[in-house]
Write an enzyme that holds these catalytic residues in place. Structure first.
Site, PDB file in Angstrom:
ATOM      1  N   GLY A  78       0.756  -1.242  -0.100  1.00 27.14           N
ATOM      2  CA  GLY A  78       0.007  -0.103  -0.074  1.00 27.14           C
ATOM      3  C   GLY A  78       0.746   1.090  -0.120  1.00 27.14           C
ATOM      4  O   GLY A  78       2.029   1.083   0.046  1.00 27.14           O
ATOM      5  N   HIS A  79       0.243   2.368  -0.276  1.00 27.86           N
ATOM      6  CA  HIS A  79       0.903   3.539  -0.282  1.00 27.86           C
ATOM      7  C   HIS A  79       1.200   4.382   1.006  1.00 27.86           C
ATOM      8  O   HIS A  79       2.176   5.179   1.268  1.00 27.86           O
ATOM      9  CB  HIS A  79       0.427   4.492  -1.264  1.00 27.86           C
ATOM     10  N   VAL A  80       0.241   4.088   1.988  1.00 23.95           N
ATOM     11  CA  VAL A  80       0.239   4.618   3.293  1.00 23.95           C
ATOM     12  C   VAL A  80       1.395   4.199   3.844  1.00 23.95           C
ATOM     13  O   VAL A  80       1.879   5.184   4.664  1.00 23.95           O
ATOM     14  CB  VAL A  80      -1.375   4.616   3.906  1.00 23.95           C
ATOM     15  N   ALA A  81       1.490   2.952   4.148  1.00 21.82           N
ATOM     16  CA  ALA A  81       2.533   2.325   5.243  1.00 21.82           C
ATOM     17  C   ALA A  81       4.044   2.954   4.784  1.00 21.82           C
ATOM     18  O   ALA A  81       4.502   3.436   5.840  1.00 21.82           O
ATOM     19  CB  ALA A  81       2.642   0.788   4.992  1.00 21.82           C
ATOM     20  N   SER A 113       0.949   8.417  -4.948  1.00 19.75           N
ATOM     21  CA  SER A 113       0.247   8.214  -3.929  1.00 19.75           C
ATOM     22  C   SER A 113       0.898   8.364  -2.560  1.00 19.75           C
ATOM     23  O   SER A 113       0.175   8.806  -1.428  1.00 19.75           O
ATOM     24  CB  SER A 113      -0.410   6.778  -3.895  1.00 19.75           C
TER      25      SER A 113
END
Length: 197
Positions: A78-81, A113
């Protein structure tokens, strides 16, 4: 003590790598960062598809243990981690496309992202042909990024290169690796509030 390695200095650095011709020099920059920043800084990397097409992620993993790639790690990582993990975020080299995406809040891939999800200022090191760098749209994007609290380091002239019809144009590239290591060391040492904070 190496630059950017005091007891309260952020130690988690995320480097975004775009598919500029200067991507071939990124291993040299990573070695300079490892020397200049000292052993206390952990570096992770996100490569765009175009960057990974020019230089294999396996090559980058020789110098940077954790390398995320567009098209491979969006679902697993994912892009948030990575954005939350990073205490500091640098894009080296940054293409005109990535500057435009970041300036306009677009998120078409893992790197763009993650930039959108990162809550602190980012340092961009652009690399592109002078014709592109001088275009009004690119200048607007650079101005927007700076107004939003990010740092955009002006590219430096590189040797002239040949293009179609025998015309020679100036390519603009990354500053010397020692300069980049110093800038990033200073960036690590700065107290930084979240964007908009």
């Amino acid at each position: 003590m190496a630059a950017g390695t005091g007891p309260d200095t952020p130690r988690r650095l995320l480097i975004g790598v775009c598919g500029s011709g200067n991507v071939l020099a990124v291993p040299q920059y990573l070695m300079a960062l490892r020397t200049g920043l000292g052993p206390g800084v952990e570096i992770r990397m996100i490569m765009t598809r175009s960057a990974a097409a020019i230089i294999p992620p396996s090559t980058m993993r020789l110098l940077c243990r954790t390398v995320y790639c567009d098209g491979e790690d969006e679902l697993t990582t994912g892009h948030v981690a990575p954005a939350v993990w990073a205490e500091r975020f640098v894009v080296l080299p940054a293409t005109a496309n990535m500057l435009g995406q970041a300036a306009n809040g677009l998120a078409s891939g893992l790197l763009s992202s993650a930039l959108l999800a990162h809550e602190r200022p980012v340092v961009f090191f652009p690399s592109m042909n002078s014709l592109m760098w001088e275009r009004p749209a690119v200048r607007r994007n650079v101005d927007r990024l700076r107004a939003d609290g990010h740092a955009v380091i002006d590219p430096v002239p590189a040797p002239a290169w040949q293009i179609a019809a025998g015309e020679v144009r100036k390519n603009l590239g990354l500053p010397p690796s020692s300069t980049v290591a110093t800038v990033i060391g200073e960036f690590l040492a700065m107290p930084v509030d979240p964007l908009g904070g």
